[in-house]
Design an enzyme around this catalytic site. Structure first.
Site, mmCIF file in Angstrom:
data_model
loop_
_atom_site.group_PDB
_atom_site.id
_atom_site.type_symbol
_atom_site.label_atom_id
_atom_site.label_comp_id
_atom_site.label_asym_id
_atom_site.label_seq_id
_atom_site.Cartn_x
_atom_site.Cartn_y
_atom_site.Cartn_z
ATOM 1 N N ASP A 180 -14.692 6.407 -3.673
ATOM 2 C CA ASP A 180 -13.988 5.857 -5.175
ATOM 3 C C ASP A 180 -14.927 6.794 -6.280
ATOM 4 O O ASP A 180 -14.639 6.916 -7.366
ATOM 5 C CB ASP A 180 -13.846 4.364 -5.836
ATOM 6 C CG ASP A 180 -13.419 3.376 -4.511
ATOM 7 O OD1 ASP A 180 -12.275 4.386 -4.836
ATOM 8 O OD2 ASP A 180 -13.340 2.362 -4.957
ATOM 9 N N ALA A 188 -18.448 -4.126 -15.442
ATOM 10 C CA ALA A 188 -20.068 -4.475 -14.789
ATOM 11 C C ALA A 188 -19.692 -5.162 -13.056
ATOM 12 O O ALA A 188 -20.184 -5.347 -12.766
ATOM 13 C CB ALA A 188 -21.130 -5.038 -15.158
ATOM 14 N N LYS A 210 -13.510 -4.746 1.270
ATOM 15 C CA LYS A 210 -14.497 -3.981 1.392
ATOM 16 C C LYS A 210 -15.472 -4.026 1.665
ATOM 17 O O LYS A 210 -16.434 -3.241 1.923
ATOM 18 C CB LYS A 210 -13.941 -3.378 0.191
ATOM 19 C CG LYS A 210 -12.917 -2.936 -0.420
ATOM 20 C CD LYS A 210 -12.829 -2.226 -2.058
ATOM 21 C CE LYS A 210 -11.698 -1.254 -2.201
ATOM 22 N NZ LYS A 210 -12.043 -0.491 -3.638
ATOM 23 N N SER A 266 0.863 -1.148 -0.115
ATOM 24 C CA SER A 266 0.397 -0.207 0.180
ATOM 25 C C SER A 266 0.647 1.142 0.470
ATOM 26 O O SER A 266 1.604 1.703 1.076
ATOM 27 C CB SER A 266 -0.819 -0.221 1.674
ATOM 28 O OG SER A 266 -1.692 0.950 1.547
#
Length: 289
Positions: free
Chosen positions: A107, A132, A71, A20
């Protein structure tokens, strides 16, 4: 800058976490802005997400970033969700509230900020959404919330595209989004489109491909947003530019989604443009290593 006993502490929860860039970036913002703040990485196993969220609250952490593979898994342990996180079904930022954390997804605002900076207006435009998956869902929410006139979702699996379209049409109360198989790209009506490319096709190390290889497809794309940031120019971007359009890569989206989180943790503080420019260059150099 020295960190005091009053420092606001945040971090990132991921597995793995060693790759990260977030600790470097957030501590840079704080240092440049003179904020008493520390940001650290937390390596959290999938089965320990709930304990990690509870532990962060007990330890008085002001917030957390959340990334792969947590997430979605983090959502049941949160006190509340903002609209974008609820619509997208994924959280990447936690902000401390009374009794727990509120989950956000930065985002969509990061993508909006990138497109706005590039002069790509969404309101009233016909759009193409390629893909998608999770990133496409954030883009779809953004296009709907910003008043896109229409969105055609092109995906290898048309059923998945159809599900995304139906979900967003229900959410926004208008039938603006339709689904189409990627293989049927030739049936897209002939008009100018703002395109958002959300698949991994063309990402390092497999850089020689684009979701659609037919050059004729790109004549109707004067504006394109590519969420991939390595390489700096994907084949998709090259095809858009060869047809006379403008294409922007995903580095600024990566940058701005992090800045959106930093600003959520530090209300009333905006990262100055000079610091943004320095951070962009730092990220570019790190990604080139």
């Amino acid at each position: 800058m020295m960190i005091s006993g009053k420092a606001k502490v945040c971090g990132i929860m991921a597995y793995p976490v060693e790759h990260s860039l977030s600790p470097m970036m957030h501590n840079f913002y704080a240092g440049q802005m003179g904020i008493d703040f520390a940001y650290v990485p937390f390596k959290v196993l999938e089965q320990s997400v709930g304990e990690a969220v509870r532990g962060a609250y007990v330890l008085n952490l002001a917030g957390m970033n959340v990334t792969v593979p947590h997430k979605q898994r983090v959502i049941p342990y949160l006190k509340e969700l903002d609209e974008a996180a609820e619509a997208i079904g994924a959280v990447n930022t936690l902000v401390r509230v009374e009794g727990g954390y509120k989950g956000y997804n930065t985002d969509a605002p990061g993508l909006l900020r990138t497109m706005t900076e590039a002069g790509m207006e969404i309101e009233g435009r016909d759009c193409l959404l390629i893909g998608a998956g999770g990133a496409a869902k954030a883009a779809a929410f953004l296009l709907g919330s910003q008043g896109a006139a229409s969105v055609i979702v092109l995906n290898r699996n048309p059923k998945r595209a159809g599900k995304l379209s139906e979900e967003m049409n229900r959410r926004f109360g208008r039938a603006f989004m339709t689904a189409m198989a990627l293989a049927d790209y030739g049936k897209v009506p002939d008009r100018p489109y703002l395109a958002v490319q959300t698949t991994s096709v063309g990402m390092d190390p497999d850089t020689g491909h684009a979701p659609v290889e037919d050059r004729g497809f790109y004549r109707n794309i004067p504006w394109a947003m590519e969420i991939i940031y390595t390489p700096a120019k994907t084949r998709f971007m090259s095809l858009v530019e060869e047809a006379g359009g403008r294409a922007v890569n995903g580095l600024d989206m990566l940058l701005y989604q992090g800045i959106e989180a930093f600003e959520l943790w530090n209300p009333g503080r905006k990262v100055p443009e000079a610091v943004v420019s320095q951070a962009r260059e730092m990220m570019r150099k790190e990604l080139e290593k």
